[in-house]
Design a protein around this motif. Structure first.
Motif, PDB file in Angstrom:
ATOM      1  N   ALA A 149       0.832  -1.209   0.000  1.00  0.00           N
ATOM      2  CA  ALA A 149       0.000   0.000   0.000  1.00  0.00           C
ATOM      3  C   ALA A 149       0.867   1.259   0.000  1.00  0.00           C
ATOM      4  CB  ALA A 149      -0.932   0.005   1.205  1.00  0.00           C
ATOM      5  N   LEU A 150       1.937   1.246   0.785  1.00  0.00           N
ATOM      6  CA  LEU A 150       2.821   2.415   0.838  1.00  0.00           C
ATOM      7  C   LEU A 150       3.564   2.606  -0.477  1.00  0.00           C
ATOM      8  CD1 LEU A 150       4.264   2.082   4.451  1.00  0.00           C
ATOM      9  CD2 LEU A 150       2.617   3.782   3.625  1.00  0.00           C
ATOM     10  N   GLU A 151       3.950   1.507  -1.114  1.00  0.00           N
ATOM     11  CA  GLU A 151       4.616   1.621  -2.419  1.00  0.00           C
ATOM     12  C   GLU A 151       3.694   2.301  -3.428  1.00  0.00           C
ATOM     13  OE1 GLU A 151       5.851  -2.473  -2.918  1.00  0.00           O
ATOM     14  OE2 GLU A 151       7.926  -1.945  -2.446  1.00  0.00           O
ATOM     15  N   GLY A 152       2.398   2.073  -3.318  1.00  0.00           N
ATOM     16  CA  GLY A 152       1.435   2.730  -4.199  1.00  0.00           C
ATOM     17  C   GLY A 152       1.335   4.221  -3.940  1.00  0.00           C
ATOM     18  N   SER A 153       1.431   4.637  -2.678  1.00  0.00           N
ATOM     19  CA  SER A 153       1.289   6.064  -2.377  1.00  0.00           C
ATOM     20  C   SER A 153       2.605   6.815  -2.502  1.00  0.00           C
ATOM     21  CB  SER A 153       0.678   6.279  -0.995  1.00  0.00           C
ATOM     22  OG  SER A 153       1.430   5.649   0.000  1.00  0.00           O
ATOM     23  N   VAL A 154       3.720   6.108  -2.569  1.00  0.00           N
ATOM     24  CA  VAL A 154       5.010   6.777  -2.773  1.00  0.00           C
ATOM     25  C   VAL A 154       5.027   7.467  -4.126  1.00  0.00           C
ATOM     26  CG1 VAL A 154       7.457   6.288  -3.237  1.00  0.00           C
ATOM     27  CG2 VAL A 154       6.377   5.414  -1.180  1.00  0.00           C
ATOM     28  N   SER A 155       4.368   6.873  -5.113  1.00  0.00           N
ATOM     29  CA  SER A 155       4.335   7.484  -6.446  1.00  0.00           C
ATOM     30  C   SER A 155       3.618   8.829  -6.426  1.00  0.00           C
ATOM     31  CB  SER A 155       3.675   6.541  -7.448  1.00  0.00           C
ATOM     32  OG  SER A 155       2.326   6.310  -7.076  1.00  0.00           O
ATOM     33  N   ASP A 156       2.818   9.072  -5.387  1.00  0.00           N
ATOM     34  CA  ASP A 156       2.137  10.352  -5.248  1.00  0.00           C
ATOM     35  C   ASP A 156       3.011  11.390  -4.555  1.00  0.00           C
ATOM     36  OD1 ASP A 156      -0.091   9.137  -6.347  1.00  0.00           O
ATOM     37  OD2 ASP A 156      -0.973   8.669  -4.396  1.00  0.00           O
ATOM     38  N   GLU A 157       4.292  11.040  -4.346  1.00  0.00           N
ATOM     39  CA  GLU A 157       5.260  11.914  -3.698  1.00  0.00           C
ATOM     40  C   GLU A 157       4.857  12.247  -2.265  1.00  0.00           C
ATOM     41  OE1 GLU A 157       7.634  14.393  -5.689  1.00  0.00           O
ATOM     42  OE2 GLU A 157       7.499  13.289  -7.541  1.00  0.00           O
ATOM     43  N   ASN A 158       4.256  11.304  -1.589  1.00  0.00           N
ATOM     44  CA  ASN A 158       3.851  11.458  -0.201  1.00  0.00           C
ATOM     45  C   ASN A 158       5.057  11.165   0.685  1.00  0.00           C
ATOM     46  OD1 ASN A 158       2.902  10.846   2.426  1.00  0.00           O
ATOM     47  ND2 ASN A 158       0.868  10.402   1.629  1.00  0.00           N
ATOM     48  N   THR A 159       5.647  12.212   1.287  1.00  0.00           N
ATOM     49  CA  THR A 159       6.872  12.031   2.059  1.00  0.00           C
ATOM     50  C   THR A 159       6.656  11.168   3.296  1.00  0.00           C
ATOM     51  OG1 THR A 159       6.494  14.150   3.173  1.00  0.00           O
ATOM     52  CG2 THR A 159       7.983  14.154   1.274  1.00  0.00           C
ATOM     53  N   SER A 160       5.496  11.259   3.907  1.00  0.00           N
ATOM     54  CA  SER A 160       5.218  10.424   5.071  1.00  0.00           C
ATOM     55  C   SER A 160       5.192   8.947   4.665  1.00  0.00           C
ATOM     56  CB  SER A 160       3.886  10.843   5.707  1.00  0.00           C
ATOM     57  OG  SER A 160       3.668  10.153   6.899  1.00  0.00           O
ATOM     58  N   SER A 161       4.598   8.654   3.520  1.00  0.00           N
ATOM     59  CA  SER A 161       4.581   7.280   3.014  1.00  0.00           C
ATOM     60  C   SER A 161       5.990   6.799   2.684  1.00  0.00           C
ATOM     61  CB  SER A 161       3.700   7.160   1.774  1.00  0.00           C
ATOM     62  OG  SER A 161       2.346   7.346   2.114  1.00  0.00           O
ATOM     63  N   MET A 162       6.802   7.687   2.084  1.00  0.00           N
ATOM     64  CA  MET A 162       8.186   7.317   1.779  1.00  0.00           C
ATOM     65  C   MET A 162       8.923   6.946   3.061  1.00  0.00           C
ATOM     66  SD  MET A 162       9.325  10.320  -0.827  1.00  0.00           S
ATOM     67  CE  MET A 162       8.314  10.750  -2.239  1.00  0.00           C
ATOM     68  N   PHE A 163       8.737   7.766   4.101  1.00  0.00           N
ATOM     69  CA  PHE A 163       9.399   7.527   5.376  1.00  0.00           C
ATOM     70  C   PHE A 163       8.972   6.193   5.977  1.00  0.00           C
ATOM     71  CE2 PHE A 163       8.838   7.740  10.016  1.00  0.00           C
ATOM     72  CZ  PHE A 163      10.173   7.716  10.395  1.00  0.00           C
ATOM     73  N   TRP A 164       7.661   5.971   6.112  1.00  0.00           N
ATOM     74  CA  TRP A 164       7.187   4.742   6.758  1.00  0.00           C
ATOM     75  C   TRP A 164       7.539   3.504   5.939  1.00  0.00           C
ATOM     76  CZ3 TRP A 164       6.676   4.471  11.601  1.00  0.00           C
ATOM     77  CH2 TRP A 164       6.269   5.580  12.335  1.00  0.00           C
ATOM     78  N   LEU A 165       7.558   3.636   4.619  1.00  0.00           N
ATOM     79  CA  LEU A 165       7.989   2.517   3.782  1.00  0.00           C
ATOM     80  C   LEU A 165       9.450   2.186   4.074  1.00  0.00           C
ATOM     81  CD1 LEU A 165       7.539   0.443   1.573  1.00  0.00           C
ATOM     82  CD2 LEU A 165       7.946   2.244  -0.119  1.00  0.00           C
ATOM     83  N   GLY A 166      10.281   3.202   4.164  1.00  0.00           N
ATOM     84  CA  GLY A 166      11.687   2.980   4.505  1.00  0.00           C
ATOM     85  C   GLY A 166      11.846   2.299   5.852  1.00  0.00           C
ATOM     86  N   VAL A 167      11.079   2.756   6.834  1.00  0.00           N
ATOM     87  CA  VAL A 167      11.141   2.169   8.176  1.00  0.00           C
ATOM     88  C   VAL A 167      10.741   0.697   8.145  1.00  0.00           C
ATOM     89  CG1 VAL A 167      10.071   2.234  10.476  1.00  0.00           C
ATOM     90  CG2 VAL A 167      10.830   4.355   9.398  1.00  0.00           C
TER      91      VAL A 167
END
Length: 192
Positions: A113-131
């Motif tokens: 789900a986070l990989e899908g929202s990363v494409s929207d340039e959502n920095t919070s999603s990028m962060f939590w995906l990394g974590v």
């Protein structure tokens, strides 16, 4: 890179509102109590590490985050899983129960789900995906992907990602340039 970075990467104040006041906390709490999943998630983040006007409290962090998870909040699930990972990493006596959540399934679904929202340039999603990709015992490819997402969010000025990426970079003490970059990122995140 060592998995000891897990403990250090959470040493930041959530990037919700750096000037939390009692009125703002009361309003956020009221919204959370009325069932607002975003407010519940935000309170969970605030209680996880504390902020001006709110003391860190693992039990409250878990409680509010779990309430948001029960409503299907993806970032809250990422936060819940990362709190669980952190407790394992720290050897904490308080290991929050996942009651009814299959860890591996939830982690896989949340990452997707986070990989899908990363494409929207959502920095919070990028962060939590990394974590989540780092997890407790990351594979080399997961570490690489985690660093990519944390770097993207850092480059967009997202303080929690700067803090996490800085912590990762200072773990590599053999590379002076990488270490200096890590320290610079940590200093930037603290200034935000």
């Amino acid at each position: 890179m060592s998995t000891a970075i897990i403990e250090e990467q959470f040493d930041f104040i959530p990037d919700i509102d750096r000037k939390c006041t009692n009125e703002k906390i009361k309003a956020l709490t009221k919204m959370a109590q009325s069932g607002d999943a975003d407010a519940q998630f935000n309170l969970g983040e605030l209680y996880a590490d504390g902020a001006p006007g709110i003391l860190a409290n693992e039990t409250q962090a878990w409680r509010w985050t779990r309430m948001a998870v029960d409503q299907g909040h993806t970032l809250a699930m990422a936060h819940l899983l990362s709190m669980h990972d952190r407790a394992i990493q720290d050897g904490s006596l308080y290991l929050p129960p996942l009651d009814g959540i299959d860890y591996d399934d939830a982690r896989a679904r949340t990452i997707a789900a986070l990989e899908g929202s990363v494409s929207d340039e959502n920095t919070s999603s990028m962060f939590w995906l990394g974590v989540l990709l780092i997890g407790v015992t990351p594979k080399q490819d997961d570490l690489r992907r985690a660093c990519e997402h944390l770097t993207l969010a850092s480059n967009k000025g997202y303080a929690p990602a700067m803090s996490a990426m800085g912590s990762i970079q200072i773990e590599d003490e053999d590379d002076d340039a990488y270490l200096a970059d890590g320290i610079a990122l940590l200093e930037k995140s603290w200034a935000k």
